[in-house]
Design a protein around this motif. Structure first.
Motif, PDB file in Angstrom:
ATOM      1  N   UNK A 150     -60.054 119.965   5.477  1.00 55.36           N
ATOM      2  CA  UNK A 150     -58.958 119.038   5.966  1.00 55.36           C
ATOM      3  C   UNK A 150     -59.206 117.986   6.880  1.00 55.36           C
ATOM      4  N   UNK A 151     -60.692 117.849   7.086  1.00 54.62           N
ATOM      5  CA  UNK A 151     -61.174 116.664   7.781  1.00 54.62           C
ATOM      6  C   UNK A 151     -60.496 116.395   8.968  1.00 54.62           C
ATOM      7  N   UNK A 152     -60.707 117.619   9.772  1.00 58.93           N
ATOM      8  CA  UNK A 152     -60.293 117.587  11.181  1.00 58.93           C
ATOM      9  C   UNK A 152     -61.263 117.437  12.217  1.00 58.93           C
ATOM     10  N   UNK A 153     -62.867 117.535  11.708  1.00 54.84           N
ATOM     11  CA  UNK A 153     -63.644 117.404  12.732  1.00 54.84           C
ATOM     12  C   UNK A 153     -64.364 115.967  12.542  1.00 54.84           C
ATOM     13  N   UNK A 154     -64.541 115.117  13.549  1.00 55.55           N
ATOM     14  CA  UNK A 154     -64.963 113.748  13.428  1.00 55.55           C
ATOM     15  C   UNK A 154     -66.539 114.082  13.157  1.00 55.55           C
ATOM     16  N   UNK A 155     -67.144 113.591  12.069  1.00 50.04           N
ATOM     17  CA  UNK A 155     -68.469 113.770  11.694  1.00 50.04           C
ATOM     18  C   UNK A 155     -69.177 112.156  11.389  1.00 50.04           C
ATOM     19  N   UNK A 156     -70.560 112.530  11.450  1.00 50.81           N
ATOM     20  CA  UNK A 156     -71.395 111.414  11.020  1.00 50.81           C
ATOM     21  C   UNK A 156     -71.283 111.025   9.756  1.00 50.81           C
ATOM     22  N   UNK A 157     -71.155 112.237   8.818  1.00 49.90           N
ATOM     23  CA  UNK A 157     -71.119 112.063   7.281  1.00 49.90           C
ATOM     24  C   UNK A 157     -70.177 113.011   6.817  1.00 49.90           C
ATOM     25  N   UNK A 158     -69.142 112.354   6.022  1.00 47.53           N
ATOM     26  CA  UNK A 158     -68.344 113.408   5.383  1.00 47.53           C
ATOM     27  C   UNK A 158     -68.591 113.671   3.952  1.00 47.53           C
ATOM     28  N   UNK A 159     -69.366 113.019   3.439  1.00 47.43           N
ATOM     29  CA  UNK A 159     -69.810 112.966   1.813  1.00 47.43           C
ATOM     30  C   UNK A 159     -70.722 114.325   1.616  1.00 47.43           C
ATOM     31  N   UNK A 160     -71.263 114.769   2.773  1.00 48.15           N
ATOM     32  CA  UNK A 160     -72.062 116.275   2.451  1.00 48.15           C
ATOM     33  C   UNK A 160     -71.621 117.500   2.934  1.00 48.15           C
TER      34      UNK A 160
END
Length: 173
Positions: A150-160
């Motif tokens: 659900x994309x709730x964690x801010x990350x450096x890269x979501x594509x992996x």
């Protein structure tokens, strides 16, 4: 003689980067129905969620000798969603790290692991067991996993954040 000195990894505050690997114990299983005396096969599948560290490119110029800087942070409330192709069913027990819980849908084809933490540079392993269903012929079937669905964690890269594996489900009729 070449002397190699160990380096100390120093982690500075930065965004996490979650990735997932999917590794089945077997690449081929028999899906049934089976001839008399032959058991339907299963395979354990391991899902490893990594909280990767970021290393800056280029030559290192550490402020301190023998120190390599890395960037990342611990994450809490990690969620992993596992989706099985229609030819698979989750059976038996599951294995999950301390701090995590699991929910399995009634079809046993969608599993959620949730709630636990993963430290910066650390990882967590989850294991399920699957059987293949009879499909009237042999073919590759897929198992997918997505960390932070659900994309709730801010990350450096979501594509992996997605990983998958395939198992050949062979049927004998």
């Amino acid at each position: 003689m070449l002397t190699i000195e160990p380096f100390l990894l120093k982690i500075f505050d930065g965004k996490p980067d979650l990735t997932v690997d999917v590794v089945p114990a077997k690449s081929i299983i028999f899906g049934g129905p089976q001839p008399a005396g032959m058991a339907q096969e299963s395979s354990l599948v391991t899902f490893t969620v990594h909280n990767e560290l970021l290393f800056l490119p280029g030559p290192l110029k550490p402020e301190e000798p023998n120190v390599i800087p890395a960037f990342g942070s611990d994450v809490a409330q990690v969620v992993l969603r596992v989706s099985l192709a229609p030819a698979f069913t989750q059976i038996g027990g599951i294995s999950l790290p301390a701090g995590f819980s699991a929910t399995i849908t009634p079809s046993h084809q969608l599993i959620f692991f949730y709630g636990g933490p993963i430290s910066a540079g650390g990882s967590a392993d989850f294991v399920i067991e699957v059987i293949g269903r009879y499909n009237n012929r042999g073919r590759d079937e897929y198992i997918w996993a997505k960390v932070d669905p659900r994309n709730r964690i801010a990350e450096t890269d979501k594509t992996n954040n997605v990983g998958f594996a395939k198992i050949w489900v062979w049927s004998i009729s």
